[in-house]
Design an enzyme around this catalytic site. Structure first.
Site, short mmCIF file in Angstrom:
data_model
loop_
_atom_site.label_atom_id
_atom_site.label_comp_id
_atom_site.label_asym_id
_atom_site.label_seq_id
_atom_site.Cartn_x
_atom_site.Cartn_y
_atom_site.Cartn_z
N ASN A 291 9.76 5.14 3.99
CA ASN A 291 11.12 5.67 3.85
C ASN A 291 11.20 7.05 4.51
O ASN A 291 10.34 7.90 4.28
CB ASN A 291 11.50 5.83 2.38
CG ASN A 291 11.05 4.66 1.55
OD1 ASN A 291 11.43 3.53 1.80
ND2 ASN A 291 10.19 4.91 0.57
N GLY B 250 0.82 -1.21 0.00
CA GLY B 250 0.00 0.00 0.00
C GLY B 250 0.85 1.25 0.00
O GLY B 250 0.56 2.23 -0.69
N MET C 292 5.06 2.88 1.74
CA MET C 292 6.31 2.57 2.43
C MET C 292 6.85 3.81 3.12
O MET C 292 6.86 4.90 2.55
CB MET C 292 7.34 2.03 1.40
CG MET C 292 8.71 1.75 1.98
SD MET C 292 8.66 0.50 3.29
CE MET C 292 10.07 1.00 4.27
N GLU D 253 1.95 5.78 7.55
CA GLU D 253 3.34 6.02 7.15
C GLU D 253 3.99 7.13 7.96
O GLU D 253 5.18 7.07 8.27
CB GLU D 253 3.44 6.33 5.65
CG GLU D 253 2.88 5.26 4.73
CD GLU D 253 3.29 3.84 5.11
OE1 GLU D 253 4.43 3.63 5.57
OE2 GLU D 253 2.45 2.93 4.95
N HIS E 120 5.15 6.00 11.31
CA HIS E 120 6.41 5.27 11.20
C HIS E 120 7.63 6.19 11.30
O HIS E 120 8.73 5.71 11.58
CB HIS E 120 6.50 4.56 9.85
CG HIS E 120 5.94 3.18 9.83
ND1 HIS E 120 6.30 2.21 10.74
CD2 HIS E 120 5.07 2.57 8.97
CE1 HIS E 120 5.68 1.08 10.44
NE2 HIS E 120 4.92 1.27 9.38
#
Length: 909
Positions: free
Chosen positions: A310, A306, A308, A343, A346
């Site tokens: 980074n 879905g 990421m 995201e 994260h």
């Protein structure tokens, strides 16, 4: 990212992963041999801890014409112990001109390759001394990957039909090694300085802001990026493309940009607003400023998962980021907001503080999933986020092939398998249960303490529990670790049986497991933070059940008691004795005495208890009768979620009469609610999501008023050549009816081909997969595999949709078998995508013949082609459970439906 039980280890916390060894370590084993025939000096999958990287200087030059790339890596090293070998990762690349830059001067290094573990060993001619700094220089070259990981090729078609190519990265979990030589494990954190060489017609972006661009001979440009903070290799990212962007600055001064292909940049406004709002929220909530100057969000045309996380450059599927206010639905908006919230969470959980090894992936993913709800409840209350995670996780966690949240993993396939519902959904559920138990305030203090204490470091489970332990429970120190070890170090979840006798409530716990082997249930014990309320008081009471059985006393006798208030706990409840009857009574006479979450959990529990023989099917069906009065999305969708699979099992058998009786019962149950739906876009987000769901169900089930209205609208829309504006919430219902005829299907496909609205394409694709036309279903799967018109990233959804279609399930199974080897190469062995395909295609089979066919195919595979995958064991168990369910319950179902239709006839007379 947004997506094997060891019985010996059930109650034993894992040692810190730095000591992890291969299973056969200590036994005599063959010495690994390098590609040149010499012995390879390291024999383990995990890298040695003798040398650590401090800083990578990386120059990357992708060629988007020849579809390959070359580069130079200079890695500064910190030697922790005297050694004569540097072992690091490189996968499927040519490495050349490898030099050691030591204080004494520059020397060549001998290079040995061991492809099986993706390892390189660099051997100097003298010992590297502990405490000294060295640097290695490596030149490398490889092809851009044609899968979805490493440094890979993506492409898109412009409105004029031109195909444009870009290159993007996806390094989680073990794919940075396919893009440059590196120490590709999460604990080897370092700083990265990136330079990218490109043609003037492209741009490049990476984790950090660009400092300058230098002109090179031959008309090329070299972008220089600022040095990153200290981070793991899997978070590095760079993209070379012709994307354009829109930007805004947050209240905390962080520059946020959304990147997309030029013709879709007008669909980025909503994502930009959401990203600004959510990054500001996290900045305040975690009490730690976001540490980078910018955060880019990029919509990639080809993307497997879905999204990421980074650091500073989060990447997304186009459907996860692009929103058109006129064409996107309420559930599109909800989905995009959730994935951005995930995201951005994260950036703290995972990026700032990272699990030491992949066995504790849930520390990243469970937290990000959990924070989606915390952040959206506060920043977007109007979205009314519904928690359905409990049910997803329990589905897989009720099988004996489940695994503990924290599970020993070694190789890349096992690591990939950790990206499943247990790490994400169960992880989020147990955190939610703990927050509810400790209080939200105490929990927030604990996680801030955890993030501050371990910033830029790596952690294991116990670090989190220590940070959350404090003297805030009955004056004693609460042992959070003792409680939570029972939820993270053993698989499965408890079934709590409750029996009320007067004021006495007898409690007992056992493992909930769909099996006919009772020995697998023994030896499990949880510390369960129980919550309950009663008919006498809406106060939430709490009780920590630490033993196999216990008793609690109520202040007075009550009509009913409901445990697991608001579905905040990760356990199932069985009400023994007269318990279920008293709950059925309250649901039938006064269902709003319980919240919609409580009603949803009762529906889920009663039907799931049928599967393990604790409750008779007719009891569950009697409870379901109350649904004719239900209006809340959580309880309605849970009702569908338990009832629809029953006829789905029958669709795969030749039993049309009973199947149609069951379908008729469900339509009858929800008819009143379906009739009340307007064919417009009015109402709150949850009302709109529910409307889409109900009208689609009505059309798929041939409910005449729905079919008539949808047919009329489809014909008007088709006559206008698709220019007529349909209310977004009803488009799926309309498209599904249109897809039933060859002309209608072809018209939908033409609209799909030419649409640049991602959410519209997504709905058209789903509707085309519901067609009864077998040749169209087959063609869709083949098209998705080739990737010409339908993207290969959508193949799993297409194949699973076809398998759900009563006209297509055999086609989907044949397609999966015929193209298995292509798919595991494209999507990677062990990935969540492969697991979704395997389970999605097979989990509605319920006959011995189909089980034999499934076993015969998967049994013919080798370990390299997937024979050891956990999802295959799960599939066998699921089909066996379906067979047991059908054998036990079909006569009961038939009798109950017959009795009910006689009752209905009697009432009509």
């Amino acid at each position: 990212m947004f997506v094997a039980p060891l019985l010996l280890l059930l109650f034993v916390p894992f040692p810190p992963s730095s000591g992890a060894q291969l299973p056969n370590q200590g036994q005599t084993k063959s010495v690994p041999i390098a590609t040149n025939g010499q012995p390879f000096p390291w024999d383990r999958m995990r890298l040695p801890k003798t040398v650590f990287p401090l800083h990578y200087d990386l120059t990357i030059h992708p060629n988007l014409t020849t579809l390959d790339f070359s580069g130079v890596a200079r890695i500064q090293l910190d030697v922790r112990e005297d050694t004569n070998t540097i072992v690091l990762h490189a996968k499927q690349m040519q490495v050349s001109n490898v030099l050691l830059l030591a204080p004494e001067g520059v020397r060549p290094l001998q290079v040995l390759e061991y492809p099986q573990f993706h390892q390189l060993a660099l051997r100097p001619d003298s010992v590297l001394t502990k405490g000294r700094r060295y640097e290695v220089h490596l030149e490398f070259a490889a092809n851009l990957s044609d899968s979805f990981h490493g440094f890979y090729k993506s492409s898109y078609r412009t409105k004029s039909g031109e195909v444009r190519v870009l290159a993007s990265t996806q390094f989680e979990a073990t794919f940075a090694r396919a893009a440059f030589p590196c120490f590709d494990e999460p604990a080897f954190k370092a700083n990265f300085t990136i330079r990218i060489i490109r043609e003037p017609r492209h741009i490049s972006i990476s984790n950090m802001p660009k400092l300058k661009t230098v002109e090179l001979p031959g008309g090329l440009l070299e972008d220089h990026f600022d040095t990153t903070v200290k981070m793991s290799t899997y978070l590095l990212a760079y993209i070379v493309s012709d994307f354009v962007s829109v930007s805004r600055t947050t209240q905390h001064g962080v520059n946020i940009s959304i990147y997309a292909v030029p013709e879709k940049i007008d669909q980025t406004a909503y994502a930009l607003d959401a990203a600004v709002k959510l990054l500001d929220f996290y900045d305040d909530y975690f009490d730690i400023p976001y540490p980078l100057p910018k955060q880019d969000l990029a919509a990639i045309p080809d993307f497997q998962s879905g999204a990421m996380e980074n650091w500073g450059l989060t990447t997304y599927r186009e459907t996860g980021l692009l929103f058109d206010p006129d064409k996107s639905s309420a559930s599109d908006k909800l989905g995009i907001t959730k994935v951005i919230a995930h995201e951005l969470a994260h950036q703290w959980f995972g990026n700032l503080v990272t699990m030491e090894w992949w066995n504790d992936l849930w520390l990243n993913e469970g937290f990000a999933k959990f924070m989606e709800f915390i952040s959206l409840d506060i920043t977007y209350p109007e979205l009314h986020v519904v928690r359905a995670e409990v049910c997803c996780a329990m589905e897989v966690d009720s099988l004996s092939s489940s695994h503990p949240v924290s599970t020993h993993v070694e190789n890349p396939t096992q690591i990939q398998e950790m990206f499943d519902d247990v790490s994400y959904d169960k992880g989020a559920c147990i955190l939610n249960m703990l927050r509810d138990f400790l209080t939200p305030e105490a929990f927030e203090i604990g996680i801030i303490r955890y993030l501050k204490r371990y910033s830029y470091q790596n952690t294991v489970n116990s670090h989190l529990w220590e940070s959350l332990t404090d003297k805030w429970y009955s004056g004693d120190e609460l042992d959070v670790r003792a409680i939570m070890d029972t939820w993270t170090l053993q698989e499965g979840f408890p079934l709590v049986t409750v029996e009320v006798r007067g004021r006495e409530v007898r409690l007992s716990q056992e493992r909930y497991l769909k099996t006919d082997d009772p020995s697998l249930i023994e030896g499990f014990l949880w510390q369960i933070p129980l919550t309950y309320m009663t008919s006498a008081s809406s106060t939430i009471h709490r009780f920590l059940l630490k033993t196999k059985t216990d008793v609690l006393y109520l202040p007075e006798e009550v009509d009913w008691v409901k445990f697991n208030v608001d579905m905040s706990g990760y356990y199932m409840v069985h009400y023994a004795g007269e318990g279920w009857n008293s709950i059925i009574k309250v649901l039938q006479h006064n269902h709003t005495a319980l919240t919609s979450n409580d009603r949803a959990s009762l529906i889920q529990n009663v039907f799931q208890l049928v599967s393990v023989g604790k409750v008779r099917l007719d009891t569950a069906l009697e409870l379901s009768l109350y649904l004719s009065k239900e209006t809340e999305i959580m309880a309605v969708t849970q009702g569908f979620g338990e009832l629809v699979p029953l006829y789905k099992l029958m669709e795969k058998r030749d039993m049309a009469a009973l199947e149609n009786q069951m379908k008729g019962y469900i339509v009858e149950l929800f008819r009143g609610l379906i009739d009340r739906q307007e064919w417009t876009d009015s109402g709150s987000v949850s009302e709109r999501v529910l409307r889409s769901y109900l009208l689609l169900f009505g059309c798929v089930r041939n409910y005449p008023p729905c079919v008539a209205k949808a047919t009329q609208l489809f014909n008007q829309w088709k006559d206008s050549d698709g220019t007529m504006s349909l209310p977004v919430d009803i488009t799926m219902a309309v498209f599904v009816i249109g897809a039933r005829t060859p002309e209608g299907w072809d018209f939908l496909f033409e609209k799909y081909r030419h649409s640049f609205q991602m959410s519209v394409k997504s709905r058209l694709k789903s509707a085309m997969g519901v067609t009864p036309l077998k040749d169209k279903l087959k063609w869709m799967m083949e098209q998705s595999l080739s990737g010409e018109i339908m993207k290969t990233q959508d193949l799993p959804d297409v194949v699973v949709a076809v398998s759900r279609n009563p006209h297509g399930y055999k086609l989907a199974w044949d397609f999966l078998r015929a193209n298995w080897h292509t798919m595991i190469k494209k999507f990677d062995l062990g990935s969540h995508t492969i697991s979704y395909l395997v389970n999605g295609v097979t989990n509605q089979y319920s006959t011995r013949e189909m089980l034999d066919e499934v076993k015969s195919f998967f049994g013919s595979l080798t370990e390299e082609t997937g024979s050891e995958l956990r999802c295959i064991r799960q599939t066998y168990e699921t089909i066996e459970d379906n067979i047991r369910w059908m054998d036990t319950n079909l006569p009961l179902l038939q009798a109950w439906l017959d009795k009910r239709s006689r009752r209905a006839v009697h009432e009509d007379l």
